[in-house]
Design an enzyme around this catalytic site. Structure first.
Site, PDB file in Angstrom:
ATOM      1  N   ASP A  17       0.890  -1.163   0.000  1.00  0.00           N
ATOM      2  CA  ASP A  17       0.000   0.000   0.000  1.00  0.00           C
ATOM      3  C   ASP A  17       0.928   1.212   0.000  1.00  0.00           C
ATOM      4  O   ASP A  17       1.510   1.562   1.024  1.00  0.00           O
ATOM      5  CB  ASP A  17      -0.879  -0.044   1.272  1.00  0.00           C
ATOM      6  CG  ASP A  17      -1.638   1.263   1.499  1.00  0.00           C
ATOM      7  OD1 ASP A  17      -1.617   2.132   0.617  1.00  0.00           O
ATOM      8  OD2 ASP A  17      -2.243   1.396   2.583  1.00  0.00           O
TER       9      ASP A  17
ATOM     10  N   LYS B 136       2.910  11.552  -3.662  1.00  0.00           N
ATOM     11  CA  LYS B 136       1.980  10.662  -4.365  1.00  0.00           C
ATOM     12  C   LYS B 136       0.885  11.454  -5.082  1.00  0.00           C
ATOM     13  O   LYS B 136       0.370  11.022  -6.102  1.00  0.00           O
ATOM     14  CB  LYS B 136       1.364   9.686  -3.358  1.00  0.00           C
ATOM     15  CG  LYS B 136       0.324   8.762  -3.959  1.00  0.00           C
ATOM     16  CD  LYS B 136      -0.187   7.769  -2.956  1.00  0.00           C
ATOM     17  CE  LYS B 136      -1.412   7.058  -3.446  1.00  0.00           C
ATOM     18  NZ  LYS B 136      -1.948   6.125  -2.462  1.00  0.00           N
TER      19      LYS B 136
ATOM     20  N   GLU C  97      -7.268   0.624  -4.446  1.00  0.00           N
ATOM     21  CA  GLU C  97      -7.244   0.550  -2.970  1.00  0.00           C
ATOM     22  C   GLU C  97      -8.549   0.029  -2.377  1.00  0.00           C
ATOM     23  O   GLU C  97      -8.519  -0.885  -1.544  1.00  0.00           O
ATOM     24  CB  GLU C  97      -6.886   1.922  -2.385  1.00  0.00           C
ATOM     25  CG  GLU C  97      -5.410   2.240  -2.574  1.00  0.00           C
ATOM     26  CD  GLU C  97      -5.039   3.684  -2.309  1.00  0.00           C
ATOM     27  OE1 GLU C  97      -5.908   4.449  -1.829  1.00  0.00           O
ATOM     28  OE2 GLU C  97      -3.896   4.055  -2.587  1.00  0.00           O
TER      29      GLU C  97
ATOM     30  N   ASP D 262     -13.872   4.240   1.944  1.00  0.00           N
ATOM     31  CA  ASP D 262     -12.435   4.515   2.042  1.00  0.00           C
ATOM     32  C   ASP D 262     -12.229   6.035   2.062  1.00  0.00           C
ATOM     33  O   ASP D 262     -12.340   6.695   1.027  1.00  0.00           O
ATOM     34  CB  ASP D 262     -11.734   3.858   0.837  1.00  0.00           C
ATOM     35  CG  ASP D 262     -10.234   4.045   0.865  1.00  0.00           C
ATOM     36  OD1 ASP D 262      -9.725   4.710   1.788  1.00  0.00           O
ATOM     37  OD2 ASP D 262      -9.557   3.523  -0.038  1.00  0.00           O
TER      38      ASP D 262
END
Ligand code: AMP
Length: 603
Positions: free
Chosen positions: A8, A70, A147, A170
């Site tokens: 992850d 990211k 994800e 999420d």
């Protein structure tokens, strides 16, 4: 076949997991912790620090340290550190290398392959950049996994429950992804996904910061970037304290300015009510898109740091009153899912029959001529969102002008009516024979694979001429020669040796605390820092270093707790009044949630 690890690669923290003895297991780093901060810092000696040490250096060496890269994966943004420019994928490669080395040490064997998770909203370029980052770190990355889908897999992989339909909520720092998942037999099917990629924990930070400004006679919108940063940082810390305690005093000291504000969860909900209302939109949409009734949804699994907010949990309980809310471990679910997928990929006996079917989370299309307004192309969908992967769809288009020489196929991702309002992924130009308008046609075929990587084929129907393009514009594309060169360059840079890391971390931690405190505390921090450096570099006495280490860590942790509670730069009269060597202070027990939110929120 060697072991495959699941990673992850997070915006704030990264984790690795592996399938072992029938379950996905997290891999500890050299500190014995599962979370490795996604932060990179370059030491003056050419050593690269990754993780906890680098995070400390963000404050002590801001010009040599970077985080949050990211967010810019797959773009041309670069970061200049130590006089050299780095792309987000190169910085991510350092993080991946650290995780790879930690995994190798922990598992006692070389790791050559990884499954990496990416946010569902990541476009094609960002996905390719993620694969490149893996390659730069010496990892083969055949499979990228969304994800939320990884989190769904973790739920199934960990708890072998009955066939059911559930939601994965999420909620991270900047985005919300909601997925509807169907599990039956050995199949985990992602039926629909929705989300808001402009809603996340940082929006709560901003609401808190705005309220703070209101109460302290400041205008948030005209603050200097530096002061805004200080207030936002303090708001974020206050928000996190509220997941442990009932209330918090947010204090900010910046130069001459001193301000404070009392905050509790009820007030937090009141000042950020519109954010809660936005949260319900993708939940409803995903249930509609999946053609389900809310009553068929048995549970909602919470994933991501922002789900730790009690207010978020309570809101979901209120919104989804018939459904169980499961907050197993919001920080670990995605990594555990990536580890499960690594097990499937390794064809481990106990899991090899588990099948994950994923979907395309957004629409992929092309711009077509708009008869009413030639300047504004319209979006023509080729692969509709929620199509099952892998998928391949074909559409035919015709020329729109007499004796047109070329056609250009512009590839877009998004749901907007006008093509330009979607994300432009690339352009393919093709020559066509001269003919009156509408006479020449092209066939466009989009193929979207399970990694979410798009291949576009364009054929001129009259001549049979074909062009194939794996959409490769922007930073997503690196030639094999360029890749080899960059791998060699990055290989030359040495990650800090794991054994020495903890000492460097303590030094960086002390330097940051020194910068953050004043008066007596600062003096005490400085004294310990001096002595520790003396032991390390002058006496070089390993025994004394180890002996002193736990004391200094305890001291720094107490300073940290104190800063969290009191706000930065508050000058206490007496260190003894707050610092206890034995760490005797009791954790405040968490209050049972009230039902005060009733009536505040709307469905
Ligand atoms: P993620 O992207 O899943 O790591 O989530 C990051 C977001 O979670 C950031 O906005 C953090 O401020 C938020 N977050 C992390 N820990 C907590 C906490 N204990 N309480 C509230 N929010 C948190």
């Amino acid at each position: 076949m060697g072991k495959i690890i699941g990673i992850d690669l997070g915006t704030t923290n990264s984790l690795a997991a592996v399938w072992e003895e029938g379950k996905s297991c997290l891999i500890p780093n050299s500190f014995g912790e599962y979370l490795t901060p996604s932060v990179v810092s370059l030491g003056e000696e050419g050593i690269v620090y990754v993780g906890k040490t680098a995070k400390e250096r963000l404050i002590s060496h801001p010009d040599r340290s970077v985080s949050l890269f990211k967010r810019f994966m797959g773009t041309d943004k670069t970061y200049k550190i130590g006089g050299k420019k780095y792309h987000p994928e190169e910085l991510s490669a350092f993080v991946l290398r650290r995780l790879k080395e930690d995994a190798e040490r922990y598992l006692g064997e070389p790791i050559e392959e990884a499954v990496i998770s990416v946010p569902a909203y990541f476009n094609d370029m960002a996905r390719k950049a993620t694969k490149n980052a893996g390659e730069l770190a010496g990892l083969k990355v055949e499979r990228i996994i969304n994800e939320p889908s990884a989190a769904a897999l973790a739920c199934r992989g960990q708890a072998q429950e009955e066939d059911e339909t559930f939601l994965v909520f999420d909620f991270g720092g900047g985005t919300l992804d909601v997925s509807l998942v169907d599990c039956f037999d050995n199949i985990i099917e992602i039926i629909a996904v929705s989300g808001d990629n402009r809603l996340g924990g940082s929006d709560f930070d901003e609401e808190i910061a705005r309220q703070f400004c209101k109460e302290n006679d400041l205008d948030f919108d005209s603050l200097s970037p530096q002061r805004r940063g200080v207030i936002l940082d303090s708001a974020c810390r206050a928000k996190c304290v509220l997941s442990e305690k009932k209330d918090v005093t947010m204090q900010v000291t910046d130069g001459e300015f001193r301000g404070q504000m009392e905050l509790n969860n009820k007030k937090l909900i009141e000042i950020s009510m519109p954010l809660f209302q936005r949260m319900s939109v993708p939940v409803k949409k995903v249930v509609n898109d999946g053609k389900k009734d809310m009553l068929e949804v048995s549970k909602t699994v919470l994933v991501g740091g922002s789900c730790k907010m009690p207010a978020v949990k309570q809101y979901l309980r209120h919104l989804l009153s018939e459904c169980r809310i499961l907050a197993m471990n919001p920080d670990y679910m995605v990594a555990l899912g990536a580890g499960t997928y690594a097990g499937i990929k390794e064809r481990k006996e106990d899991i090899k029959d588990l099948l994950l079917t994923d979907i395309c989370p957004f629409t992929l299309g092309t711009g077509i001529f708009n008869e009413r307004d030639a300047k504004h192309l319209l979006m023509s969908a080729i692969i509709e969102r929620n199509s099952v992967l892998p998928c391949s769809r074909t559409e035919r288009f015709q020329t729109v002008k007499d004796y047109q020489k070329n056609v250009s196929v512009n590839v877009y991702q998004g749901e907007e009516y006008y093509a330009a309002n979607n994300i432009h992924l690339g352009t393919i130009m093709m020559g066509v024979p001269l003919a009156p308008k509408g006479k020449e046609t092209i066939t466009v075929c989009y193929t979207y694979d399970i990694n979410g990587i798009l291949i576009v084929d364009v054929t001129v129907d009259s001549t049979g001429e074909k062009t194939r393009q794996v959409i490769t514009t922007g930073a997503g594309s690196i030639s094999p020669e360029e890749m080899e060169k960059r791998v060699k360059e990055l290989e030359k840079m040495k990650l800090s040796p794991a054994g020495q890391e903890s000492n460097q971390m303590i030094l960086a931690w002390g330097e940051r605390l020194f910068a953050q405190t004043t008066g007596m505390i600062r003096e005490e921090v400085g004294k310990r820092l001096d002595y520790f450096q003396h032991l390390l570099y002058v006496e070089q006495d390993v025994y004394k270093v180890e002996k002193f280490k736990s004391g200094i860590k305890k001291f720094f942790q107490n300073v940290e707790n104190y800063l969290d509670e009191a706000g930065i730069s508050w000058e206490p009269d007496d260190v003894d009044s707050w610092y206890q060597e034995e760490g005797e202070e009791e954790e405040e027990t968490q209050e049972e949630c009230d039902i005060w939110y009733e009536g505040h929120l709307t469905h």
